[in-house]
Design a protein around this motif. Structure first.
Motif, PDB file in Angstrom:
ATOM      1  N   SER A   1      36.401  37.993 123.652  1.00  0.00           N
ATOM      2  CA  SER A   1      36.591  37.277 124.906  1.00  0.00           C
ATOM      3  C   SER A   1      35.317  36.522 125.263  1.00  0.00           C
ATOM      4  CB  SER A   1      36.934  38.266 126.020  1.00  0.00           C
ATOM      5  OG  SER A   1      36.911  37.626 127.280  1.00  0.00           O
ATOM      6  N   ASP A   2      35.489  35.325 125.876  1.00  0.00           N
ATOM      7  CA  ASP A   2      34.345  34.573 126.369  1.00  0.00           C
ATOM      8  C   ASP A   2      34.018  34.953 127.802  1.00  0.00           C
ATOM      9  OD1 ASP A   2      34.015  33.196 124.019  1.00  0.00           O
ATOM     10  OD2 ASP A   2      35.438  31.622 124.602  1.00  0.00           O
ATOM     11  N   CYS A   3      34.782  35.861 128.365  1.00  0.00           N
ATOM     12  CA  CYS A   3      34.571  36.303 129.742  1.00  0.00           C
ATOM     13  C   CYS A   3      33.656  37.516 129.725  1.00  0.00           C
ATOM     14  CB  CYS A   3      35.904  36.654 130.384  1.00  0.00           C
ATOM     15  SG  CYS A   3      35.768  37.425 132.002  1.00  0.00           S
ATOM     16  N   ALA A   4      32.419  37.366 130.199  1.00  0.00           N
ATOM     17  CA  ALA A   4      31.436  38.453 130.111  1.00  0.00           C
ATOM     18  C   ALA A   4      31.901  39.725 130.832  1.00  0.00           C
ATOM     19  CB  ALA A   4      30.090  37.980 130.647  1.00  0.00           C
ATOM     20  N   PRO A   5      32.447  39.638 132.063  1.00  0.00           N
ATOM     21  CA  PRO A   5      32.927  40.873 132.698  1.00  0.00           C
ATOM     22  C   PRO A   5      34.055  41.527 131.894  1.00  0.00           C
ATOM     23  CG  PRO A   5      32.705  39.125 134.332  1.00  0.00           C
ATOM     24  CD  PRO A   5      32.551  38.483 132.988  1.00  0.00           C
ATOM     25  N   GLY A   6      34.870  40.697 131.250  1.00  0.00           N
ATOM     26  CA  GLY A   6      35.936  41.246 130.413  1.00  0.00           C
ATOM     27  C   GLY A   6      35.384  42.013 129.227  1.00  0.00           C
ATOM     28  N   VAL A   7      34.307  41.499 128.628  1.00  0.00           N
ATOM     29  CA  VAL A   7      33.664  42.187 127.508  1.00  0.00           C
ATOM     30  C   VAL A   7      33.143  43.557 127.966  1.00  0.00           C
ATOM     31  CG1 VAL A   7      31.710  42.128 125.923  1.00  0.00           C
ATOM     32  CG2 VAL A   7      33.063  40.069 126.305  1.00  0.00           C
ATOM     33  N   VAL A   8      32.501  43.566 129.140  1.00  0.00           N
ATOM     34  CA  VAL A   8      31.998  44.831 129.677  1.00  0.00           C
ATOM     35  C   VAL A   8      33.134  45.815 129.879  1.00  0.00           C
ATOM     36  CG1 VAL A   8      30.912  45.921 131.674  1.00  0.00           C
ATOM     37  CG2 VAL A   8      29.987  43.776 130.776  1.00  0.00           C
ATOM     38  N   LEU A   9      34.199  45.354 130.518  1.00  0.00           N
ATOM     39  CA  LEU A   9      35.337  46.237 130.805  1.00  0.00           C
ATOM     40  C   LEU A   9      35.994  46.720 129.516  1.00  0.00           C
ATOM     41  CD1 LEU A   9      36.968  47.509 133.065  1.00  0.00           C
ATOM     42  CD2 LEU A   9      38.423  45.475 133.075  1.00  0.00           C
ATOM     43  N   LEU A  10      36.066  45.856 128.506  1.00  0.00           N
ATOM     44  CA  LEU A  10      36.652  46.237 127.221  1.00  0.00           C
ATOM     45  C   LEU A  10      35.867  47.400 126.602  1.00  0.00           C
ATOM     46  CD1 LEU A  10      38.588  45.702 124.820  1.00  0.00           C
ATOM     47  CD2 LEU A  10      36.882  44.088 123.950  1.00  0.00           C
ATOM     48  N   HIS A  11      34.533  47.298 126.589  1.00  0.00           N
ATOM     49  CA  HIS A  11      33.728  48.364 125.990  1.00  0.00           C
ATOM     50  C   HIS A  11      33.786  49.649 126.820  1.00  0.00           C
ATOM     51  CE1 HIS A  11      32.073  46.182 122.650  1.00  0.00           C
ATOM     52  NE2 HIS A  11      31.674  45.182 123.431  1.00  0.00           N
ATOM     53  N   VAL A  12      33.848  49.504 128.128  1.00  0.00           N
ATOM     54  CA  VAL A  12      33.985  50.692 128.982  1.00  0.00           C
ATOM     55  C   VAL A  12      35.298  51.404 128.682  1.00  0.00           C
ATOM     56  CG1 VAL A  12      34.386  51.446 131.368  1.00  0.00           C
ATOM     57  CG2 VAL A  12      32.480  49.907 130.846  1.00  0.00           C
ATOM     58  N   THR A  13      36.377  50.634 128.560  1.00  0.00           N
ATOM     59  CA  THR A  13      37.688  51.219 128.276  1.00  0.00           C
ATOM     60  C   THR A  13      37.705  51.898 126.912  1.00  0.00           C
ATOM     61  OG1 THR A  13      38.716  49.467 129.603  1.00  0.00           O
ATOM     62  CG2 THR A  13      40.156  50.736 128.157  1.00  0.00           C
ATOM     63  N   CYS A  14      37.125  51.240 125.923  1.00  0.00           N
ATOM     64  CA  CYS A  14      37.062  51.832 124.577  1.00  0.00           C
ATOM     65  C   CYS A  14      36.252  53.127 124.588  1.00  0.00           C
ATOM     66  CB  CYS A  14      36.451  50.834 123.594  1.00  0.00           C
ATOM     67  SG  CYS A  14      37.512  49.432 123.217  1.00  0.00           S
ATOM     68  N   ALA A  15      35.163  53.135 125.340  1.00  0.00           N
ATOM     69  CA  ALA A  15      34.334  54.341 125.421  1.00  0.00           C
ATOM     70  C   ALA A  15      35.130  55.512 125.981  1.00  0.00           C
ATOM     71  CB  ALA A  15      33.100  54.075 126.277  1.00  0.00           C
ATOM     72  N   GLN A  16      35.951  55.245 127.007  1.00  0.00           N
ATOM     73  CA  GLN A  16      36.749  56.324 127.589  1.00  0.00           C
ATOM     74  C   GLN A  16      37.795  56.842 126.599  1.00  0.00           C
ATOM     75  OE1 GLN A  16      35.491  57.382 130.629  1.00  0.00           O
ATOM     76  NE2 GLN A  16      34.115  55.817 129.830  1.00  0.00           N
ATOM     77  N   ARG A  17      38.396  55.940 125.857  1.00  0.00           N
ATOM     78  CA  ARG A  17      39.389  56.364 124.861  1.00  0.00           C
ATOM     79  C   ARG A  17      38.737  57.203 123.765  1.00  0.00           C
ATOM     80  NH1 ARG A  17      44.525  54.985 123.470  1.00  0.00           N
ATOM     81  NH2 ARG A  17      45.123  55.226 121.266  1.00  0.00           N
ATOM     82  N   LEU A  18      37.561  56.799 123.332  1.00  0.00           N
ATOM     83  CA  LEU A  18      36.867  57.544 122.277  1.00  0.00           C
ATOM     84  C   LEU A  18      36.436  58.932 122.768  1.00  0.00           C
ATOM     85  CD1 LEU A  18      34.795  54.590 120.855  1.00  0.00           C
ATOM     86  CD2 LEU A  18      36.506  55.906 119.593  1.00  0.00           C
ATOM     87  N   LEU A  19      36.099  59.042 124.035  1.00  0.00           N
ATOM     88  CA  LEU A  19      35.773  60.361 124.585  1.00  0.00           C
ATOM     89  C   LEU A  19      36.968  61.302 124.469  1.00  0.00           C
ATOM     90  CD1 LEU A  19      33.679  59.614 127.808  1.00  0.00           C
ATOM     91  CD2 LEU A  19      32.879  60.740 125.720  1.00  0.00           C
ATOM     92  N   LEU A  20      38.153  60.781 124.717  1.00  0.00           N
ATOM     93  CA  LEU A  20      39.355  61.607 124.619  1.00  0.00           C
ATOM     94  C   LEU A  20      39.584  62.088 123.194  1.00  0.00           C
ATOM     95  CD1 LEU A  20      41.811  59.622 126.932  1.00  0.00           C
ATOM     96  CD2 LEU A  20      40.556  61.711 127.455  1.00  0.00           C
ATOM     97  N   TYR A  21      39.089  61.318 122.212  1.00  0.00           N
ATOM     98  CA  TYR A  21      39.184  61.718 120.809  1.00  0.00           C
ATOM     99  C   TYR A  21      37.947  62.505 120.350  1.00  0.00           C
ATOM    100  CZ  TYR A  21      43.347  58.849 120.117  1.00  0.00           C
ATOM    101  OH  TYR A  21      44.626  58.322 120.183  1.00  0.00           O
ATOM    102  N   LEU A  22      37.080  62.853 121.317  1.00  0.00           N
ATOM    103  CA  LEU A  22      35.854  63.633 121.056  1.00  0.00           C
ATOM    104  C   LEU A  22      34.884  62.907 120.136  1.00  0.00           C
ATOM    105  CD1 LEU A  22      37.361  67.234 120.632  1.00  0.00           C
ATOM    106  CD2 LEU A  22      36.700  66.027 122.718  1.00  0.00           C
ATOM    107  N   LYS A  23      34.937  61.567 120.139  1.00  0.00           N
ATOM    108  CA  LYS A  23      33.997  60.771 119.357  1.00  0.00           C
ATOM    109  C   LYS A  23      32.864  60.323 120.285  1.00  0.00           C
ATOM    110  CE  LYS A  23      37.452  59.239 116.015  1.00  0.00           C
ATOM    111  NZ  LYS A  23      38.113  58.084 115.334  1.00  0.00           N
ATOM    112  N   PHE A  24      31.974  61.269 120.579  1.00  0.00           N
ATOM    113  CA  PHE A  24      30.951  61.062 121.600  1.00  0.00           C
ATOM    114  C   PHE A  24      29.962  59.960 121.219  1.00  0.00           C
ATOM    115  CE2 PHE A  24      32.431  65.421 122.108  1.00  0.00           C
ATOM    116  CZ  PHE A  24      32.724  65.454 123.461  1.00  0.00           C
ATOM    117  N   THR A  25      29.512  59.968 119.973  1.00  0.00           N
ATOM    118  CA  THR A  25      28.532  58.966 119.541  1.00  0.00           C
ATOM    119  C   THR A  25      29.127  57.567 119.577  1.00  0.00           C
ATOM    120  OG1 THR A  25      27.455  60.608 118.118  1.00  0.00           O
ATOM    121  CG2 THR A  25      26.956  58.292 117.696  1.00  0.00           C
ATOM    122  N   ASP A  26      30.392  57.438 119.127  1.00  0.00           N
ATOM    123  CA  ASP A  26      31.053  56.131 119.159  1.00  0.00           C
ATOM    124  C   ASP A  26      31.223  55.646 120.600  1.00  0.00           C
ATOM    125  OD1 ASP A  26      31.189  56.193 116.435  1.00  0.00           O
ATOM    126  OD2 ASP A  26      33.259  56.889 116.344  1.00  0.00           O
ATOM    127  N   ALA A  27      31.533  56.588 121.509  1.00  0.00           N
ATOM    128  CA  ALA A  27      31.665  56.223 122.916  1.00  0.00           C
ATOM    129  C   ALA A  27      30.335  55.705 123.463  1.00  0.00           C
ATOM    130  CB  ALA A  27      32.144  57.424 123.725  1.00  0.00           C
TER     131      ALA A  27
END
Length: 548
Positions: A1-27
């Protein structure tokens, strides 16, 4: 995405999903990506920006990353961490005037629409009621004084008639500081009047034949008093607040004070402590006998108090002690605690704080030397393969220099009770041993002693210490020696060839140096023993003594 806030939100969302999979370092990696994109999105994520509709703020990203980073630094990765690491909105206000939306006010650092039930006057304590008041006697956020407070079902309960309406100046968490990090404990605000709780507390005390104490000291403690090094960091500031610094209102309350203990277990270096101390236990260690210096009444674990148990005033938390010197505790505090502990094990009971200086009126006898042995069968690394050679060299040196060294004692401290360990160290003037928890007992020598610390030389990475006399005043044991008023000497030694440590091929910097065994450099030992003995003698009496 060229939208900077969208990029931030995308990584935040991915981090939360990875936490649910217990992938702490990836989060954590995704939150790092969010941080890198943050400068480009900052203006759009500003909550004061009129057109901002993004569900995250700049402060949200920072605070959630820091919380995740610190947790992964201190704790073993576990599913139990996930609820605490899940995304939390952070503060976007500190006062009502920061909230610009219609009907909004600042509640717990968030701008929310004001509840119709709450009015401005509801934030204040009405006349005639006893609401909990909080202030920091020492000016830090590690220790607080709380008036009209209770312990209910193992948690601290404060009182306000309308707790939902209290402003952000009423904390919902209490900070506990320690040498291992910081933890937060729930502070429950209740609308149940303090007077009612206090009557319940009195009824329980009357039924059990007890007495309701007016004042309590609630103390978080690390490592459950199983390690002397960690014990010092918990109990030195605790004792200083009780017996040295009058700002906490605890002086002269030894007989009536109620001491409440919290297990502040941060799980840091748990793999090491499990190897050293054995299987985990919920019980406090034998070092808890030192809590008798704090209060005459037996201490109570907060988790065992169902209550309500109420107090006119309670002090929460001990101030911070850091061997590196950046904490609240200082040399006066350390020496006062050491002096009181010496009196306790000598049979003197509770003792008033003193400076810990040796007597200047009588001529001090030659120093006594303690050689701390780490047996191969019980030590977790740092076994000395030529310990008997060192003992013979020390005895020979004492024979040649009777005016400087009168006695040499060699012992494995693991064979003694902790009270016997303290009593033994208190009678010494010089302590020698390999880097390890047992060297902490040198703190209890009278001021003007010397600590000789032997460490293995690393062939990768940085050395454990800077070799020499008082070259490590901010180090693990150099810092303790500085606070206690002792000389500290650290010197490097080759690894034992009789029992070399098995290192991991992935350990490129020898981080596992604590598992290395030592072959003590005899020349260095004799040199530094002479330096230490002369220094100790110079602190004890002006007259000079020649070294043979």
């Amino acid at each position: 995405s060229d939208c900077a806030p969208g990029v931030v939100l995308l990584h935040v969302t991915c981090a939360q999903r990875l936490l649910l999979y217990l992938k702490f370092t990836d989060a954590q990696e995704h939150l790092i990506e969010a941080l890198q994109a943050l400068p480009f999105a900052e203006a759009c994520l500003d909550p004061n920006h009129g057109s901002s509709r993004w569900p995250v703020s700049v402060l949200d990203v920072y605070t959630n990353y820091i919380r995740l980073y610190r947790a992964l630094s201190y704790y073993e990765e576990s599913p139990h961490l996930v609820p605490d690491l899940a995304w939390r909105p952070s503060r976007d206000c500190t006062a009502d005037e920061h909230c610009t939306g219609p009907g909004e006010r600042c509640v717990s650092h968030r701008c929310v629409v004001a509840d119709d039930v709450c009015t401005a006057s509801d934030t204040e304590c009405p006349d005639g009621l006893r609401c909990t008041r909080i202030h920091a006697p020492g000016g830090t956020d590690c220790s607080h004084s709380l008036s009209s407070v209770c312990i209910v079902n193992g948690e601290i309960e404060a009182y306000h008639p309308k707790p939902r309406c209290t402003p952000t100046s009423y904390p919902r968490m209490l900070k506990a500081c320690s040498e291992m990090g910081t933890t937060l404990y729930q502070l429950n605000w209740s609308s149940t009047p303090f007077e009612e709780r206090f009557r319940q507390s009195q009824a329980i005390a009357s039924a059990t034949g007890g007495v309701v104490a007016k004042k309590a000291f609630v103390v978080p403690i690390t490592m459950k008093l199983q390690s002397p090094w960690h014990m010092l960091h918990s109990l030195v500031p605790t004792y200083a607040q009780l017996a040295v610094d009058g700002r906490y209102g605890l002086l002269d309350l030894y007989e009536e004070l109620e001491l409440v203990v919290i297990d502040q277990d941060l799980d840091k270096d748990r793999h090491i402590w499990d190897a050293v101390l054995g299987k985990r236990s919920s019980a406090f260690g034998h070092l808890d006998f030192l809590l008798r210096l704090m209060a005459a009444k037996p201490y109570k674990l907060i988790t065992e108090i169902e209550g309500p148990r109420c107090f006119e005033n309670a002090i929460w938390g001990h101030e911070l002690m850091l061997y590196s010197g950046a904490g609240w505790a200082n040399s006066e505090h350390t020496r006062a605690f050491a002096s009181a502990a010496r009196a306790l094990v000598a049979g003197g009971g509770h003792a008033a704080a003193t400076s810990g200086h040796p007597s200047a009126h009588a001529q001090s006898p030659p120093a006594r030397l303690l050689l701390v042995e780490r047996r191969q069968a019980t030590a977790w690394g740092r076994w000395i393969d030529n310990f008997e050679v060192i003992r013979e060299a020390a005895v020979a040196w004492a024979t040649l220099n009777p005016g400087l060294l009168s006695d040499v004692t060699a012992t494995d401290l693991a064979e003694l009770s902790v009270a016997e360990q303290l009593r033994l160290a208190a009678g010494m003037r010089i302590v020698f041993g390999a880097h390890g928890d047992g060297l902490s007992w040198a703190t209890f020598m009278e001021q003007g002693g010397a600590l000789l610390e032997a460490v293995p030389a690393r062939h990768k990475g940085f050395q454990v210490c800077n070799e020499g006399v008082d070259e490590n005043p901010w180090g693990i044991f150099g810092g303790l020696a500085r606070l206690a008023g002792h000389l500290h000497i650290c010197f490097l030694n080759e690894e034992s060839q009789l029992m070399p440590a098995v290192s991991s091929p992935e350990d490129d910097f020898q981080w596992g140096w604590r598992q290395m065994n030592l072959h003590i450099d005899l020349g260095k030992f004799e040199l530094y023993l002479g330096t230490a003995a002369l220094w100790v003698q110079s602190k004890a009496q002006p007259a000079s003594v020649d070294v043979a």
